[in-house]
Write a protein that holds these residues in place. Structure first.
Motif, PDB file in Angstrom:
ATOM      1  N   ALA B  74      76.281  49.686  59.054  1.00 44.43           N
ATOM      2  CA  ALA B  74      75.396  48.386  58.702  1.00 44.43           C
ATOM      3  C   ALA B  74      74.436  48.160  60.134  1.00 44.43           C
ATOM      4  O   ALA B  74      73.984  48.583  60.761  1.00 44.43           O
ATOM      5  N   TYR B  80      70.196  48.514  53.860  1.00 39.04           N
ATOM      6  CA  TYR B  80      70.679  48.998  52.529  1.00 39.04           C
ATOM      7  C   TYR B  80      69.407  47.811  51.922  1.00 39.04           C
ATOM      8  O   TYR B  80      70.797  47.165  51.811  1.00 39.04           O
ATOM      9  N   PRO B  82      69.526  47.373  48.187  1.00 41.36           N
ATOM     10  CA  PRO B  82      70.379  48.104  46.577  1.00 41.36           C
ATOM     11  C   PRO B  82      68.806  48.216  45.117  1.00 41.36           C
ATOM     12  O   PRO B  82      67.934  47.262  45.819  1.00 41.36           O
ATOM     13  N   ARG B  86      69.874  42.394  44.253  1.00 43.11           N
ATOM     14  CA  ARG B  86      71.640  41.669  44.721  1.00 43.11           C
ATOM     15  C   ARG B  86      70.665  40.360  45.723  1.00 43.11           C
ATOM     16  O   ARG B  86      71.443  40.009  46.593  1.00 43.11           O
ATOM     17  N   ILE B  87      69.740  39.310  45.393  1.00 43.35           N
ATOM     18  CA  ILE B  87      69.651  38.641  46.301  1.00 43.35           C
ATOM     19  C   ILE B  87      70.665  37.494  45.795  1.00 43.35           C
ATOM     20  O   ILE B  87      71.795  37.499  44.853  1.00 43.35           O
ATOM     21  N   PHE B  88      70.817  37.157  46.767  1.00 41.36           N
ATOM     22  CA  PHE B  88      71.912  35.445  46.728  1.00 41.36           C
ATOM     23  C   PHE B  88      70.846  34.613  45.986  1.00 41.36           C
ATOM     24  O   PHE B  88      70.317  33.865  46.997  1.00 41.36           O
ATOM     25  N   LEU B  91      70.992  31.193  47.284  1.00 42.17           N
ATOM     26  CA  LEU B  91      70.189  30.169  48.605  1.00 42.17           C
ATOM     27  C   LEU B  91      68.515  30.546  48.826  1.00 42.17           C
ATOM     28  O   LEU B  91      68.504  31.832  47.562  1.00 42.17           O
ATOM     29  N   GLU B  95      67.818  30.905  54.020  1.00 38.25           N
ATOM     30  CA  GLU B  95      69.006  31.497  53.977  1.00 38.25           C
ATOM     31  C   GLU B  95      69.695  32.770  53.812  1.00 38.25           C
ATOM     32  O   GLU B  95      70.339  33.674  54.331  1.00 38.25           O
ATOM     33  N   GLU B  98      68.976  35.045  56.530  1.00 37.37           N
ATOM     34  CA  GLU B  98      70.218  34.557  57.889  1.00 37.37           C
ATOM     35  C   GLU B  98      70.721  35.269  57.111  1.00 37.37           C
ATOM     36  O   GLU B  98      71.043  35.734  58.479  1.00 37.37           O
ATOM     37  N   VAL B  99      71.204  35.462  55.965  1.00 36.18           N
ATOM     38  CA  VAL B  99      72.681  36.343  55.956  1.00 36.18           C
ATOM     39  C   VAL B  99      72.202  38.050  56.473  1.00 36.18           C
ATOM     40  O   VAL B  99      73.345  38.652  57.110  1.00 36.18           O
ATOM     41  N   GLY B 100      71.428  38.460  56.339  1.00 34.13           N
ATOM     42  CA  GLY B 100      70.856  39.703  56.631  1.00 34.13           C
ATOM     43  C   GLY B 100      70.600  39.742  58.277  1.00 34.13           C
ATOM     44  O   GLY B 100      70.577  40.788  58.970  1.00 34.13           O
ATOM     45  N   ARG B 101      70.288  39.256  58.949  1.00 35.89           N
ATOM     46  CA  ARG B 101      69.706  38.220  60.197  1.00 35.89           C
ATOM     47  C   ARG B 101      70.784  38.983  61.461  1.00 35.89           C
ATOM     48  O   ARG B 101      72.262  39.481  61.387  1.00 35.89           O
ATOM     49  N   ARG B 102      70.431  40.368  61.806  1.00 36.80           N
ATOM     50  CA  ARG B 102      71.396  41.435  62.774  1.00 36.80           C
ATOM     51  C   ARG B 102      70.531  41.136  64.641  1.00 36.80           C
ATOM     52  O   ARG B 102      69.838  41.193  65.035  1.00 36.80           O
ATOM     53  N   ARG B 146      65.183  41.241  53.489  1.00 37.76           N
ATOM     54  CA  ARG B 146      66.529  40.287  54.192  1.00 37.76           C
ATOM     55  C   ARG B 146      67.400  42.180  55.024  1.00 37.76           C
ATOM     56  O   ARG B 146      68.164  41.357  55.674  1.00 37.76           O
ATOM     57  N   THR B 147      66.757  42.976  54.452  1.00 36.03           N
ATOM     58  CA  THR B 147      67.594  44.416  54.981  1.00 36.03           C
ATOM     59  C   THR B 147      67.458  44.695  56.331  1.00 36.03           C
ATOM     60  O   THR B 147      67.820  44.813  57.753  1.00 36.03           O
TER      61      THR B 147
END
Ligand SMILES: Nc1ncnc2c1ncn2[C@@H]1O[C@H](COP(=O)(O)OP(=O)(O)OP(=O)(O)O)[C@@H](O)[C@H]1O
Ligand SMILES: [Mg+2]
Lengths: 615, 233
Positions: B74, B80, B82, B86-88, B91, B95, B98-102, B146-147
């Motif tokens: 990643a 990816y 899916p 597979r959402i949280f 959250l 949020e 935020e988990v996906g942020r890079r 998110r991705t």
């Protein structure tokens, strides 16, 4: 009235301490799905390290609070070491393996603490500035307790902020639900898990360190706190922080008032609440049903085939030795052999639940103990002869097995393990606290065999015949239609029900049968030892049973037999050659889980099959 | 950009992928077509490292990534999305993003929540809603958003049209075209040929874990017998 207020306050103080420990446990579980038995050991280490630091550092505020915080941080780092060396490698293993591995750590830490701090209780200094007491509504209440009451909510608040207002916390919450997806989004799960372990261990260490001014530091702190923490975490709902807080409050107050109202059954009360909650709300007060194994659990278990001929020959040879050798042995050796025969049956009975049944039991000692107590009580109160006692043993254990099993077999995974543990602890607490009936801690003495069976050799043959007979019977059961149904429901409940198997009934009967078999072992054990004690059904004995099964391997029938023999032999030797047998045993458990997850018999069999190319 | 060859993968002892090969060029949208259980999702998981490839090579952006861990893959810029979304669920939308942020690495324009809300307007109106209380279509948009927060160079988009209403599918197609216009490369998996042909440049057909056909979309539309043999009607 006043008394009630004081009691309520002291309940709050206990709740606060309990919450610190339980919050760490639940946070770790949430992310890693590992139920960490060693969490109590971290708590104990926190107390010991705080003792050392506080007494070494200069006296005063800095010395004391510096020592407490320092101890918590060191424990956090120790948790990191445990995670990196051990847990990280077994995240995908079945729950019972994880419990067992972390129990290995418990044993190791116990001996390391014994080596470092000695066996005597240590009394730490009081907290500077919080030594005295204060008046609340005209009642005197210790300041330190009041301080503890404040610590719980503060920690809860800080944790809430951490989990809801930082990126780290968001990632942890996401990983709690679906760690694989978090990884696929570019987050290094390893770092995340390790940092969660640091936090959780730190909380355990802090909880322990803060006990320093309250109670003496000793080597029993680990198991006593871990059972309570388990209760709190399970009642609250595994992985739920607010659930842990609520449950800590409940259990803390239950303790405080239980002592006032029903001093005799405080221990039972706590586990009763846990059992009740699990029966009514299988996922705890605020817990959520576990998401269907995301990136967990391995593939279906292999089928059990008949033993390869070499193994069969080995078994027959062992049997020949067991029959022919004893007349030439002394009393001590005969006692050891008797015990081995009994434990073989004990292990085989648990194997029925775990192997073909695919259920988790973390409290199998309950049925062993119930058998032993059934026989002993019948002898003591009804004057029953030995054979009647031995007949009653499986009956008592079997009936309780059916009652407890009725609830346990509905759950799966960690929750099933915890509910079986709760029932075992209930049985244990009754034996421990109902002194009039059971003699409590002193046990029941004078449970001797009838005169004809008194010679050790005769009793040995009696035990051998009964244990072997029962074990072979269990074996037959596994290969009978009932056994196929048991395995069918293990591999797929849906498919089993589709072909007309009532999965619940099969599991339930299997559980009851295993309990009855364990009861025979327990009854025989009682007459062999001449006494029964609550320790016959305590956690270490349940762990012994698990260890025997896993040592041998769940997937072979010979596994539990090999495991029982190996474990008793090993313990026998270890206790004789070293004071630190726990350290050795703990290390063996850990290594076993890491390197032989299919057990000794399983590994031997795999080798055999690889060499002889038979599938 | 992405070049897969000789890829095979197993679930336990069952071989699911056998000698899979495919290519996605920079800025290209390639669709992996196949029936239920053909191995589309497994191909994506194997590329992503979620199912360990047993053999073969996966080259991405000039480097071999087969055998690497999902988080490393990643971080190289492979996103990816899916099939199961597979959402949280606990959250909120923000949020989840935020988990996906890079941090941005690609030459593409970096994504922010604001830009994503412009792409998927319905998400913008529910920024604080927990992921568990969103409709299937909204969750599908969120999982893509998110991705994208990871600023990938290429995304693996597993059956984005599955279970969605025709209107939403239409909107999804627009979003994919917008992403392509941004310069993002996409490997899409689909059963819905109509949707696939509207957004893709090329197609690769998989059946029982093996690649059976590859070509451009016009070629596929011309090859009736291929469609009949491998794609259900
Ligand atoms: N976790 C798993 N364990 C074992 N077999 C699996 C697993 N996941 C998928 N399979 C099998 O692998 C094969 C390919 O599955 P895959 O999910 O890749 O297909 P797909 O093309 O994505 O299908 P769909 O259109 O239904 O999503 C199927 O036969 C499926 O049954
Ligand atoms: Mg799929």
């Amino acid at each position: 009235m006043e008394n009630l207020l004081l009691q309520a306050l002291s309940g709050l103080a206990s709740a606060s301490s309990l919450f610190l420990v339980a919050s760490g446990l639940t946070v770790i579980f949430g992310v890693s799905r590992v139920v960490n038995f060693a969490h109590g050991s971290l708590y104990m280490l926190g107390a010991y390290l705080a003792f050392t630091l506080v007494t070494q550092l200069p006296r005063g505020h800095l010395g004391f609070w510096g020592g407490v915080v320092g101890a918590a941080i060191i424990v956090g780092l120790i948790g990191v070491v445990v995670e990196v060396l051990l847990l990280r490698r077994i995240y995908r293993a079945p729950e019972l393996f994880q419990l067992l591995a972390t129990f290995g750590v418990v044993l190791i830490v116990q001996d390391l603490a014994l080596m470092t701090w000695g066996a005597q209780d240590l009394l730490g200094p009081r907290a500077p500035g919080l030594r005295g007491s204060t008046e609340i509504l005209g009642l005197r209440f210790p300041l330190y307790e009041l301080f503890l009451i404040g610590v719980g909510p503060v920690v809860l608040g800080l944790l809430w902020l951490l989990f809801h207002r930082t990126r780290w916390g968001t990632l942890v919450r996401a990983a709690t639900q679906d760690r694989e997806m978090v990884g696929a989004l570019g987050v290094n799960q390893r770092m995340l898990f390790t940092s969660v372990f640091f936090l959780g261990s730190l909380l355990a260490g802090l909880g322990g360190a803060l006990q320093l001014p309250r109670e003496s530091v000793n080597l029993h702190m680990d198991l006593s706190i871990i059972t309570e923490a388990f209760v709190v975490v399970v009642v609250g709902g595994l992985g739920s922080l607010s659930g842990a807080a609520l449950a800590a409050l409940l259990i803390g107050e239950l303790h405080a008032f239980g002592i006032l109202v029903l001093p005799k059954i405080t221990l039972v009360l706590v586990f009763l609440v846990m059992a009740l909650v699990l029966v009514v709300r299988p996922h705890g007060l605020l817990g959520k049903p576990e998401a269907a194994a995301r990136g967990g659990q391995g593939s279906a278990a292999p089928l059990i085939g008949p033993a390869p001929p070499a193994l069969r020959r080995l078994g027959l040879a062992a049997l020949a030795v067991a029959v022919l050798l004893p007349p030439f042995l002394g009393d001590y050796a005969l006692s050891v052999l008797t015990e081995m025969a009994i434990l073989v049956l004990f292990a085989a009975s648990l194997h029925l639940i775990m192997g073909p049944g695919g259920m988790a039991s973390f409290g199998h000692a309950a049925y062993f103990g119930l058998g032993a107590y059934g026989a002993a009580l019948a002898g003591q109160w009804l004057g029953a002869p030995m054979l009647a006692g031995l007949a009653l043993a499986p009956l008592a254990a079997g009936i309780f097995g059916l009652v407890f099993g009725f609830f346990c077999v509905r759950l799966s995974g960690v929750y099933a393990a915890m509910l079986t543990l709760a029932f075992a602890q209930i049985a244990w607490s009754v034996a421990f606290q109902w002194v009039e009936l059971t003699g409590g801690d002193n046990g029941i003495l004078g449970v001797w065999p009838d005169r004809w069976a008194a010679p050790k050799l005769v009793y040995y043959y009696l035990a051998l015949v009964l244990c072997l007979g029962a074990t072979l019977l269990l074996r037959r059961v596994i290969h009978a239609p009932f056994g196929y149904a048991l395995r069918a429901q293990r591999d797929s409940t849906l498919r089993a029900e589709a072909i007309g198997i009532d999965a619940f009934r099969i599991r339930w009967l299997g559980f009851g049968l295993a309990a009855a078999a364990a009861g025979i072992a327990g009854g025989l054990f009682a007459y062999a030892k001449g006494s029964v004690f609550p320790t016959y059904m305590d956690i270490p004995r349940s762990v012994d049973a698990l260890l025997m099964v896993l040592l041998g391997g769940v997937h072979t029938l010979s596994g539990p037999i090999v495991g029982a023999l190996a474990l008793t032999g090993l313990q026998e030797q270890l206790v004789r050659i070293t004071d630190y047998w726990r350290l050795v045993l703990g290390s063996i458990i850990v290594l076993l889980v890491l390197f032989f997850p299919q057990g000794l018999a399983g590994a031997a069999r795999a080798r055999w099959e690889a060499r002889h190319g038979d599938a | 950009m992405l070049s897969v060859s000789g890829l095979s993968a197993y679930y336990g002892r069952a071989q699911i992928l056998d000698d899979v090969a495919l290519e996605v060029g920079a800025g290209e949208v390639v669709v992996l077509l196949g029936r239920n259980g053909a191995g589309k999702s497994t191909t994506m998981k194997a590329i992503m490292g979620l199912v360990p490839p047993a053999a073969g090579s996966v080259r991405f952006d000039g480097a071999e990534i087969a055998g690497r861990e999902p988080f490393e893959i990643a971080r190289r810029g492979l996103g990816y999305v899916p099939e199961e979304r597979r959402i949280f669920t606990e959250l909120s939308v923000l949020e989840n993003l935020e988990v996906g942020r890079r941090p941005a690495t690609a030459a593409l324009r970096p994504w922010t929540p604001e830009r994503l809300f412009a792409l998927f307007p319905s998400l913008g109106s529910m920024q604080d809603r927990p992921g568990g209380r969103m409709s299937g279509g909204e969750q599908q948009m969120l999982t893509i958003a998110r991705t994208l927060m990871g600023n990938p160079k290429l995304i693996l988009l597993d059956e984005p049209s599955e279970g969605l209403a025709p209107v939403i599918i239409e909107r999804m197609a627009e979003a994919i075209r917008a992403l392509k216009a941004e310069g993002l490369s996409i490997l899409l998996s689909e059963q819905n040929l109509h949707f696939a042909q509207a957004v893709s440049d090329r197609a690769t057909i998989i059946e029982k874990g093996r690649i059976r056909w590859s070509g451009t979309i016009p070629e596929l539309l011309a090859a009736d017998e291929v469609r009949e043999q491998y794609l259900s009607v």
